[in-house]
Design an enzyme around this catalytic site. Structure first.
Site, PDB file in Angstrom:
ATOM      1  NE  ARG A  13      -1.280   2.430   2.930  1.00  0.00           N
ATOM      2  CZ  ARG A  13      -0.814   3.542   3.474  1.00  0.00           C
ATOM      3  NH1 ARG A  13      -0.744   4.658   2.758  1.00  0.00           N
ATOM      4  NH2 ARG A  13      -0.358   3.547   4.714  1.00  0.00           N
ATOM      5  CB  CYS A 234       2.091  10.912   1.838  1.00  0.00           C
ATOM      6  SG  CYS A 234       0.401  11.558   1.712  1.00  0.00           S
ATOM      7  CG  ASN A 243       6.693   3.374   4.842  1.00  0.00           C
ATOM      8  OD1 ASN A 243       5.936   3.617   5.764  1.00  0.00           O
ATOM      9  ND2 ASN A 243       6.316   3.454   3.579  1.00  0.00           N
TER      10      ASN A 243
END
Length: 285
Positions: A13, A234, A243
């Site tokens: 995701r 994002c 991340n």
């Protein structure tokens, strides 16, 4: 310090949503299989958002239907419509996302924080078989509004609790949060919502994410998100970095004597699968 930690891998995701290509559903399934083979048992597989805004997440329903057994699969939703799609697709773990900052909320969700929370009112009662997590984006720093105070974060956590969500994921969306600030914010959330189960979703802009992990471990945090290969970001938060890499986090935890249940060699193989899938992806126009 906890003896065991739960890691949720979010590469399917968060990792893919900021890449300039769309990875096919078949390749996303291959990534899922590689993650399970590495011992990951909690994996965020998809985001039920408008594919016109996030084309990398198209085909979420098809992906969920093809996921292998062996893991607890979750998906993200920004609003009631996203929750409805996820539940209809068979998702049993849904991560809601609301921003702590007005600026990011309007960029990411197209509405203010209170409007976003109001839209989610009643979703828990309407879906008693679904396990919800309340994700809080830009929990510590916002690219538009600057630093988020612990008190502001606690307000959003309290609003989640009011709609029945006390499993919370605090996201350092940019990856620039100062570790001590994260520690203070965790304390504020726990004081405001004593029943809260708190986890961290860490990005890693300045190489400080592992220091944040250490502070969190000392505070008894046992739930962390990460993405193999350090992918992610994002699309609606300028300056957001990738991340914390799952392999980096696993190495750090194992060195501290903390068990993750993850096979480090197979994890490296999963990184290779992601890289190959991205190489084969269709460029976004």
């Amino acid at each position: 310090m906890p003896q065991q930690v739960q890691i949720t891998d979010v590469v399917l995701r968060d990792g893919l949503q900021d890449e300039p290509v769309v990875v096919s559903v078949a390749d996303r399934v291959r990534i899922a299989e590689a993650l399970v083979a590495a011992g990951l048992r909690r994996i965020e597989a998809a985001s039920f958002v408008n594919p016109a805004r996030v084309p990398q997440m198209a085909g979420a329903e098809e992906l969920v239907a093809a996921l292998p057994s062996g893991a607890r699969w979750s998906a993200l939703a920004l609003n009631r419509r996203g929750v409805e799609r996820a539940v209809a697709a068979g998702v049993t773990d849904v991560c809601l996302v609301v921003s702590a900052a007005e600026g990011h909320s309007r960029a990411n969700a197209g509405r203010g924080v209170h409007e976003a929370l109001a839209d989610l009112d009643g979703v828990v009662a309407d879906n008693p078989r679904i396990r919800f997590t309340g994700g809080i984006a830009t929990a510590f720093v916002c690219p538009f509004d600057g630093e988020i105070s612990p008190e502001r974060l606690a307000e959003v956590a309290t609003a989640y609790a009011a709609i029945g969500v006390t499993r919370l994921g605090l996201a350092d969306t940019l990856g620039t949060a100062e570790p001590q600030h994260v520690g203070r914010s965790i304390g504020a959330v726990r004081e405001a919502v004593p029943e809260a189960v708190v986890g961290l979703h860490l990005h890693n802009a300045l190489g400080q994410a592992l220091r944040t992990v250490d502070i969190a471990l000392d505070l008894g945090i046992t739930r962390f998100d990460a993405a193999v290969g350090g992918y992610g970001g994002c699309p609606f938060a300028p300056g957001a970095h990738g991340n914390i890499a799952t392999e980096t986090l696993v190495d750090h935890l194992h060195a501290r004597g903390v068990d993750t249940g993850i096979d480090r060699v197979r994890l490296g193989e999963a990184v290779a699968v992601v890289r190959e899938a991205l190489r084969r992806g269709s460029p976004i126009g």
